[in-house]
Design a protein around this motif. Sequence first.
Motif, PDB file in Angstrom:
ATOM      1  N   ARG A  61       0.766  -1.242  -0.038  1.00  0.00           N
ATOM      2  CA  ARG A  61      -0.217  -0.288   0.090  1.00  0.00           C
ATOM      3  C   ARG A  61       1.030   1.274   0.196  1.00  0.00           C
TER       4      ARG A  61
ATOM      5  N   TYR B 299     -10.020   3.675  -1.338  1.00  0.00           N
ATOM      6  CA  TYR B 299      -9.187   3.129  -0.350  1.00  0.00           C
ATOM      7  C   TYR B 299      -7.745   3.354  -0.032  1.00  0.00           C
TER       8      TYR B 299
ATOM      9  N   TYR C 219      -6.502   4.361   3.562  1.00  0.00           N
ATOM     10  CA  TYR C 219      -5.454   3.458   4.040  1.00  0.00           C
ATOM     11  C   TYR C 219      -4.149   3.748   3.542  1.00  0.00           C
TER      12      TYR C 219
ATOM     13  N   HIS D 260      -3.834   8.063   4.367  1.00  0.00           N
ATOM     14  CA  HIS D 260      -4.606   8.412   5.610  1.00  0.00           C
ATOM     15  C   HIS D 260      -5.156   9.836   5.501  1.00  0.00           C
TER      16      HIS D 260
ATOM     17  N   HIS E 193     -17.533   2.336   4.111  1.00  0.00           N
ATOM     18  CA  HIS E 193     -16.260   3.255   4.265  1.00  0.00           C
ATOM     19  C   HIS E 193     -16.690   4.674   4.405  1.00  0.00           C
TER      20      HIS E 193
ATOM     21  N   GLU F  49     -16.255   4.703   8.018  1.00  0.00           N
ATOM     22  CA  GLU F  49     -15.120   4.188   8.431  1.00  0.00           C
ATOM     23  C   GLU F  49     -14.311   5.868   8.418  1.00  0.00           C
TER      24      GLU F  49
ATOM     25  N   SER G 253     -13.752  -2.131  12.615  1.00  0.00           N
ATOM     26  CA  SER G 253     -12.683  -1.091  12.293  1.00  0.00           C
ATOM     27  C   SER G 253     -13.137   0.188  12.699  1.00  0.00           C
TER      28      SER G 253
ATOM     29  N   SER H 107     -11.470   2.697  15.500  1.00  0.00           N
ATOM     30  CA  SER H 107     -10.954   4.023  15.498  1.00  0.00           C
ATOM     31  C   SER H 107     -11.643   5.152  16.375  1.00  0.00           C
TER      32      SER H 107
ATOM     33  N   ILE I 114      -6.249  -8.931   8.071  1.00  0.00           N
ATOM     34  CA  ILE I 114      -6.644  -7.409   8.331  1.00  0.00           C
ATOM     35  C   ILE I 114      -7.467  -7.422   9.625  1.00  0.00           C
TER      36      ILE I 114
ATOM     37  N   ASN J 174      -6.612  -6.006  13.253  1.00  0.00           N
ATOM     38  CA  ASN J 174      -7.311  -4.896  14.124  1.00  0.00           C
ATOM     39  C   ASN J 174      -8.048  -5.430  15.407  1.00  0.00           C
TER      40      ASN J 174
ATOM     41  N   GLY K 259      -2.302  -4.822   3.115  1.00  0.00           N
ATOM     42  CA  GLY K 259      -3.037  -4.360   4.211  1.00  0.00           C
ATOM     43  C   GLY K 259      -2.804  -4.930   5.572  1.00  0.00           C
TER      44      GLY K 259
ATOM     45  N   ILE L 156      -0.913  -3.462   9.229  1.00  0.00           N
ATOM     46  CA  ILE L 156      -1.805  -3.366  10.518  1.00  0.00           C
ATOM     47  C   ILE L 156      -0.922  -4.230  11.588  1.00  0.00           C
TER      48      ILE L 156
END
Length: 388
Positions: free
Chosen positions: A165, A200, A204, A207, A237, A240, A286, A290, A317, A321, A353, A357
């Motif tokens: 990523r 995405y 991710y 950021h 999303h 998120e 997720s 956060s 992933i 998390n 991903g 993490i």
Amino acid sequence: MAHHRNGLAARRRTVGLTQEALAEHMQVDRSTITRWESGRAAPQPWMRPRLARLLHVTAEGLNDLLTARSPGSAQGQDALDYAMLHPGRIDLPAVAALRTRFDDCAARYDREPSAGLIAEAAAQLNRIDQLAAGSARGRVQRELHALHADACTLMGQLIWDASQRRDHTTAKTYYEQSADLARQLRDTTLEAHALLRTCYVALYGAHDARAGLALARQAAEIAERTSPALSGLALLHVAEAHAMLRSTSDCERALSRAERQLDHADGSDAAADLVSPTQFGRLAGSCYLSLGDHQRAETLLTNTAEKLRDRRKSRAIVLGNLTLARIRQRDVEAGVASLTEAIAELETTRGGGGMNIVFGAARELRPWRQEPLVAEVHDRLLGLMTAA
């Protein structure tokens, strides 16, 4: 060599089941259904009675479905071989054979390292591009352009994942190409999917929650009329992004909207295969991570990790998390247990991903680095990092 295709897919569609729905009933991953339908694998004997009941056939009828060639499978390969020699004369059976090869490559994404799939995907993309450029106008050209858009999206996905990523520019270039093709086709589902993939990268990779929020909203709006499944996924999303911005009320409103949209998705939805039964729990977990509601995140992520099977990159992933949720509750032993599971998945798939993490989770374990359990998991992470 062409893949053998059986009659299972046609029967599944006849009884009104998507691959995802059948996978959920059979308690396997969608990619397993793909392998059964392509003839690369067969259901285990103990699975067959349940599968026969779901398809409303006898045991003998199921065996016939699994062993009989679908009409046109050999014809499709012959047509593709001919099209390679005469690009201007490509026909629908040849396009169908191309789509089968693409689907096979895409189905392996969540189980295999992306670096190992890039060359195959690039060769497919180049072949599709050449054939689309040389084809006559009409349905064949439209199907080729739609396949071209899907192939661009997959290529961006593979490159971004293989770079852990980091290569945002190349990934976004492929997604933009896919979105442009979709707009030419006036295919809002394809366009929304490309925009969501770009989202995405913002969320991710860069950021940048605000940029990701705008892209996710745009994707949800574009897909709303044609694909409740994709619109619901985009709204997850949106939620998120709101969670990253620490807006609990906006996040929960978006989660509720997403759930309603996903409830309206059915087998006729063009993006049904993009959404799995575990998607909501994965993204909601997720979100609460956060937002700092670590106990709620742990409950959601634990349930989701138990349901994920063949989707190993996704499971890594979720486990990463889950590790963070446990560490932030100072439950180090449970955190190390889920981190160890995540590492085991990544040793095979090396998903970008999940890698990001788990290394982030390892940094949060530093206050306990003198404990034997933590020291041991750090050694495994070092091996993961240095593996070829």
